[in-house]
Design a protein around this motif. Structure first.
Motif, short mmCIF file in Angstrom:
data_model
loop_
_atom_site.label_atom_id
_atom_site.label_comp_id
_atom_site.label_asym_id
_atom_site.label_seq_id
_atom_site.Cartn_x
_atom_site.Cartn_y
_atom_site.Cartn_z
N ARG A 98 -95.50 -27.97 -18.89
CA ARG A 98 -95.36 -28.22 -17.79
C ARG A 98 -94.02 -29.83 -17.58
O ARG A 98 -93.48 -29.20 -16.72
CB ARG A 98 -96.79 -28.86 -17.09
N VAL A 99 -95.14 -29.91 -18.76
CA VAL A 99 -93.40 -31.51 -18.33
C VAL A 99 -92.23 -30.69 -19.03
O VAL A 99 -91.11 -31.30 -18.50
CB VAL A 99 -93.34 -32.17 -19.89
N LEU A 100 -91.96 -29.70 -19.87
CA LEU A 100 -90.11 -28.85 -20.71
C LEU A 100 -90.03 -27.83 -19.35
O LEU A 100 -89.10 -27.00 -19.83
CB LEU A 100 -90.22 -28.40 -22.05
N ARG A 101 -91.29 -26.93 -18.68
CA ARG A 101 -91.18 -26.34 -17.82
C ARG A 101 -90.44 -25.17 -18.81
O ARG A 101 -89.67 -24.24 -18.12
CB ARG A 101 -89.35 -26.57 -16.79
N ALA A 102 -91.79 -24.71 -19.69
CA ALA A 102 -91.42 -23.44 -20.24
C ALA A 102 -91.63 -22.22 -19.51
O ALA A 102 -93.09 -22.87 -18.55
CB ALA A 102 -92.67 -23.53 -21.55
N CYS A 132 -92.89 -22.30 -28.92
CA CYS A 132 -91.83 -22.48 -29.40
C CYS A 132 -91.72 -23.98 -29.54
O CYS A 132 -90.63 -24.62 -30.82
CB CYS A 132 -90.84 -21.55 -29.19
N TRP A 133 -91.14 -24.49 -28.71
CA TRP A 133 -90.25 -25.71 -28.33
C TRP A 133 -91.70 -27.22 -29.35
O TRP A 133 -90.74 -27.84 -29.42
CB TRP A 133 -90.72 -26.31 -27.18
N HIS A 134 -92.87 -26.43 -28.93
CA HIS A 134 -94.01 -27.46 -30.24
C HIS A 134 -93.62 -27.77 -31.08
O HIS A 134 -93.49 -28.60 -31.78
CB HIS A 134 -95.14 -26.66 -29.74
N ALA A 135 -92.87 -26.40 -32.35
CA ALA A 135 -92.83 -26.31 -33.20
C ALA A 135 -91.59 -26.87 -33.42
O ALA A 135 -91.28 -27.67 -34.70
CB ALA A 135 -92.49 -24.98 -33.46
N ASP A 195 -81.22 -29.39 -26.54
CA ASP A 195 -79.88 -28.90 -27.89
C ASP A 195 -80.66 -27.63 -28.02
O ASP A 195 -80.00 -26.54 -28.63
CB ASP A 195 -79.86 -29.67 -28.76
N ALA A 196 -82.11 -27.29 -28.46
CA ALA A 196 -82.59 -26.02 -28.99
C ALA A 196 -81.96 -25.04 -28.03
O ALA A 196 -81.74 -23.59 -28.61
CB ALA A 196 -84.04 -25.93 -29.50
N ARG A 197 -82.51 -24.97 -26.59
CA ARG A 197 -81.94 -23.93 -25.75
C ARG A 197 -80.81 -23.42 -26.14
O ARG A 197 -80.32 -22.44 -25.76
CB ARG A 197 -82.57 -24.09 -24.67
#
Length: 377
Positions: free
Chosen positions: A151-155, A163-166, A197-199
């Motif tokens: 929700r916060v990162l709008r995945a 992926c973002w959790h990792a 940055d990862a995106r």
């Protein structure tokens, strides 16, 4: 084989405990979007004057199981009575969300022989400042964290959130391992920038693979092209990975391009570090021959390296600050590096400047940098 099982189970539970603590830390960051959260400081987690220890146990709750944590927090409270404490812990026989406060008798039992070391009124104040919060199990907490990240990162999907959790867990680990105590802070803004940055890195890698290397370089050239004649006055570090194919003249040409682009107006000279180069003497000689004035932290021939000297050179006019890659940690804590640009051939570097804006860019070699920073033909 039976004799091996306890150690194997111990490793399993230890890894689960670390992951549980990481997720608990992440939950605190999400719960406090405007307040930096300290990781592995005086306790496992700190939010201003509120300190938390995290435990994940597979056995039933007993007072003896929480005794070491209570002793540690009591010791800290004796020094700072303004602090507040919580033990955030999972025990399979306690309900998640349940809160427990110790009695005077239980506190004395936990402290054991140390009980007489503390005055009665201090122990009474600690009982009011401390509570035990029973937490959900590892898997339940993980699913809660994943849903909130989505929700916060709008995945767009659970897979993207995973992926973002990792990525975030890897970053938290680096914060704990690479920053000194007292400097291990995380904020929601940090995590959002990390994911951004990862995106960008994923997009650029895919772009290069699908569209070709030449179009990839044009994309980077557009991104690094200055939109105005004014260069914002920021401290910038360019880390450039080199390999056996790197020619010394390419290093000189790249340094000249960076000096021309970023040492303008009120903007300070850029820091340049060549990763993979053991001896900078030949590079320094080539720079002098090209009349590129640089400062390297050595005030004269034979002098010892001085971090304060490269930060504030004794004489003006240097367009480049050339620093040995291995000496970068000497600048940490002495100055604020606003931007770090990591141009890597094999793998990204670990940025020692935790609060800087960091960008990792994959290149095939230094000839790519000539295309990126030379601008349109």
């Amino acid at each position: 084989m039976d004799s091996l099982m306890p150690s194997q189970d111990g490793g399993h539970h230890a890894i689960k405990g670390f992951a549980f603590q990481f997720d608990a830390s992440l939950m605190r960051v999400l719960d406090n979007p405007k307040t930096p959260v300290e990781i592995e400081g005086a306790q496992d987690i700190g939010v201003e004057s509120f300190h938390i220890q995290v435990k994940h146990r597979s056995s039933k709750y007993r007072l003896s199981k929480i005794a070491p944590a209570v002793k540690q927090m009591m010791q800290q409270f004796a020094v700072d009575q303004s602090a507040r404490f919580a033990l955030y812990c999972h025990f399979p026989d306690r309900d998640p969300g349940e809160t427990l406060r110790l009695t005077q008798t239980e506190l004395d039992a936990v402290l054991g022989d140390l009980s007489d070391s503390y005055k009665a009124d201090l122990k009474a104040w600690f009982l009011k400042a401390f509570e035990v919060n029973f937490a959900p199990d590892f898997e339940t907490q993980f699913q809660t964290v994943l849903a909130r990240l989505k929700r916060v990162l709008r995945a767009d999907s659970d897979s993207e959130a995973l992926c973002w959790h990792a990525v975030i867990h890897h970053h938290i680990r680096d914060v704990v391992l690479r920053r000194p105590p007292g400097d291990r802070y995380l904020s929601l803004a940090d995590l959002k920038e990390l994911v951004y940055d990862a995106r960008s890195a994923v997009f650029e890698a895919s772009y290069a693979q699908v569209c070709g290397h030449e179009k990839y370089l044009r994309l980077l050239r557009e991104q690094y092209k200055s939109s105005t004649a004014h260069v914002p006055p920021r401290e910038r570090l360019f880390i450039i990975e080199c390999n056996s194919q790197t020619h010394i003249l390419d290093l000189v040409d790249t340094s000249s391009l960076l000096r021309f682009r970023y040492f303008a107006g009120e903007s300070p000279p850029p820091y340049i570090a060549f990763r993979g180069i053991r001896d900078l003497k030949r590079i320094k000689h080539a720079l002098w021959q090209a009349r590129e004035h640089f400062h390297d932290g050595f005030d004269y021939g034979g002098a010892e390296y001085s971090a304060s000297s490269i930060i504030s050179p004794p004489l003006p006019g240097y367009g480049i600050k050339l620093i040995d890659y291995n000496l970068l940690p000497s600048l940490v804590g002495r100055m604020h590096m606003h931007e770090v640009h990591d141009f890597y051939i094999s793998e990204p570097m670990v940025n020692p400047f935790g609060y800087s804006r960091t960008r990792h860019v994959a290149i095939d070699g230094l000839s790519d940098l000539k295309v990126i920073f030379k601008g349109p033909k």
